[in-house]
Design an enzyme around this catalytic site. Sequence first.
Site, PDB file in Angstrom:
ATOM      1  CG  HIS A 109     -11.335 -40.883 -52.396  1.00  0.00           C
ATOM      2  ND1 HIS A 109     -12.192 -41.928 -52.170  1.00  0.00           N
ATOM      3  CD2 HIS A 109     -10.113 -41.479 -52.717  1.00  0.00           C
ATOM      4  CE1 HIS A 109     -11.464 -43.094 -52.463  1.00  0.00           C
ATOM      5  NE2 HIS A 109     -10.301 -42.849 -52.364  1.00  0.00           N
ATOM      6  CG  ASP A 116     -10.016 -46.046 -51.211  1.00  0.00           C
ATOM      7  OD1 ASP A 116      -9.636 -46.019 -52.309  1.00  0.00           O
ATOM      8  OD2 ASP A 116      -9.712 -45.363 -50.119  1.00  0.00           O
ATOM      9  CD  GLU A 173      -3.286 -45.832 -52.363  1.00  0.00           C
ATOM     10  OE1 GLU A 173      -4.431 -45.411 -52.824  1.00  0.00           O
ATOM     11  OE2 GLU A 173      -2.550 -44.924 -51.924  1.00  0.00           O
ATOM     12  CG  HIS A 176      -7.345 -44.894 -55.373  1.00  0.00           C
ATOM     13  ND1 HIS A 176      -7.947 -44.091 -54.551  1.00  0.00           N
ATOM     14  CD2 HIS A 176      -7.131 -44.356 -56.545  1.00  0.00           C
ATOM     15  CE1 HIS A 176      -8.450 -43.040 -55.411  1.00  0.00           C
ATOM     16  NE2 HIS A 176      -7.803 -43.087 -56.550  1.00  0.00           N
TER      17      HIS A 176
END
Length: 197
Positions: A109, A116, A173, A176
């Site tokens: 990121h 995301d 996740e 992600h």
Amino acid sequence: MIAVVVALSAPALAADPLVDLRKVVPDAVLDVRYATADNFLGRAVYARPAAFLRRSTAEKLVRAAAALRAQGLRLVVFDAYRPLSAQKLMWKARPDPRFVADPARGSAHNRGGAVDAGLADAAGRPKSMPSAFDEFGPGAAHDAPGAGPEARANARILKTAMEAAGLRSLDGEWWHYRDPASSAWPLLDVPLEELAP
């Protein structure tokens, strides 16, 4: 090819600048949680809801969005490029490398190489996913056993489109996705408010 919509003088960004996702995936639903209090910090850490990625990563997201669009679906974007200063705030609130990247190493990121994302239907209504965005724990996995079959199916649809476009998932996740090339990129701390609106 995606037009460059943000030009920065930093040499690290000259060849692969940050681009505004609203310009390249105009039907994406922006739900930038870190510009609100609806996140694990309980407060806004971004001055405005914006989503930027390096151009090369954005091109992959464009391909994923096209594959989803063909299925009557739209991308939901929760986060993308994250300034390193915001990463430091997150680490201070939750210094656990299982869930938050240590700013000393940074994350994709912070390099402009991760997004995301979730799914919405053609009208922009969010689809069921295995957990809430940014939930820490086993319920956030792509195939979390406690999630319903529709949520797990939606996570698989998202993962298939994103990985076919060249992005990589994180097992724990469902939201992600990172560009594998981003590990070689420098960490960035350009505030979102300094990027073109």
